[in-house]
Design a protein around this motif. Sequence first.
Motif, PDB file in Angstrom:
ATOM      1  N   GLN A   1       0.819  -1.212   0.000  1.00 24.18           N
ATOM      2  CA  GLN A   1       0.000   0.000   0.000  1.00 24.18           C
ATOM      3  C   GLN A   1       0.855   1.265   0.000  1.00 24.18           C
ATOM      4  O   GLN A   1       0.507   2.275  -0.621  1.00 24.18           O
ATOM      5  N   GLN A   2       1.996   1.188   0.678  1.00 27.08           N
ATOM      6  CA  GLN A   2       2.861   2.360   0.800  1.00 27.08           C
ATOM      7  C   GLN A   2       3.925   2.431  -0.296  1.00 27.08           C
ATOM      8  O   GLN A   2       4.721   3.371  -0.333  1.00 27.08           O
ATOM      9  N   GLY A   3       3.930   1.427  -1.174  1.00 25.19           N
ATOM     10  CA  GLY A   3       4.886   1.428  -2.261  1.00 25.19           C
ATOM     11  C   GLY A   3       6.293   1.044  -1.858  1.00 25.19           C
ATOM     12  O   GLY A   3       7.256   1.328  -2.590  1.00 25.19           O
TER      13      GLY A   3
ATOM     14  N   ILE B   1      -3.520  -7.816  -4.779  1.00 20.71           N
ATOM     15  CA  ILE B   1      -2.657  -8.922  -4.392  1.00 20.71           C
ATOM     16  C   ILE B   1      -1.188  -8.480  -4.486  1.00 20.71           C
ATOM     17  O   ILE B   1      -0.826  -7.685  -5.345  1.00 20.71           O
ATOM     18  N   ILE B   2      -0.364  -8.956  -3.568  1.00 21.20           N
ATOM     19  CA  ILE B   2       1.064  -8.637  -3.575  1.00 21.20           C
ATOM     20  C   ILE B   2       1.736  -9.404  -4.707  1.00 21.20           C
ATOM     21  O   ILE B   2       1.593 -10.620  -4.810  1.00 21.20           O
TER      22      ILE B   2
ATOM     23  N   THR C   1       6.898  -4.992 -10.033  1.00 21.05           N
ATOM     24  CA  THR C   1       6.235  -5.814  -9.019  1.00 21.05           C
ATOM     25  C   THR C   1       6.430  -5.200  -7.636  1.00 21.05           C
ATOM     26  O   THR C   1       7.298  -4.353  -7.425  1.00 21.05           O
ATOM     27  N   ASP C   2       5.640  -5.677  -6.682  1.00 21.06           N
ATOM     28  CA  ASP C   2       5.746  -5.169  -5.308  1.00 21.06           C
ATOM     29  C   ASP C   2       7.029  -5.633  -4.637  1.00 21.06           C
ATOM     30  O   ASP C   2       7.469  -5.039  -3.651  1.00 21.06           O
TER      31      ASP C   2
END
Length: 261
Positions: free
Chosen positions: A11-13, A195-196, A206-207
């Motif tokens: 959520q926070q990048g 989704i992560i 990607t995360d």
Amino acid sequence: MNINQLRQMKQQGEKIAMVTCYDHASAVILNQSHVDMILVGDSAAMVMHGETSTLPIDIATMAMHTRAVVKGAPDKFVVADMPFMSFRKSLESNMTAVEQLMKTGAHAIKLEGVSGNEELIKHIVQSGVPVMGHLGLTPQSINQFGGFKVQGREQAAQQKIIDQVQLLSDLGAFAVVLECVPAALTEVITKSSDIITIGIGAGNSTDGQVLVMHDLLGYPSSFSPKFVRKYLNTEQLFKDAFNAYAKDVKSQQFPNDEESY
């Protein structure tokens, strides 16, 4: 590290760093690092046991590796791989395999593919077990792919992966590994899904990223796919240390008086 912290990172990048690990000694070192997650991958079959694919490893061996890693890295989020065919049998057999891995202390399990696994994934999640998916190049399907090849180059194949990621999310999976897929595709998926996403050979959007520990440490040095960055030449360091030890033994420089009783 827990699942809520991982979701908050997305959520926070804030990027998530994930590394594979299969043994206690390495896990102890990883526990002191800034790595966020550890994957006890079925790649252990190749890296630790010398197999030519991930297929031969079984659930008992995966549980053994996972238990050792959990003990060595109590501060990390540990994901355990479901090996080949361990989740494609009866529901009772599949859940017994999940139970074996989770009772080692793992925080989540990972399984490859979605088609045919829908009800199982839903059941695992409803049983209180976090699920990480794995799409794109899924090594357990290597015989079907005909080798280790990039997936999702054509538009239809890309849409299929997008749909599969959404299905994983709908079924309750918290994360997905995207392996060897175009970077542009992972960017679309990561921006459009809750989704992560964890990439390996999938670009920088990607995360998070995952690499096999032995690959990034440079041993063996002969394995060098495009997506691997080597941060150390461990193979040479090991050889130098072994040769120095052998030299000291043969010249009777080891052990000396201080190293003797």
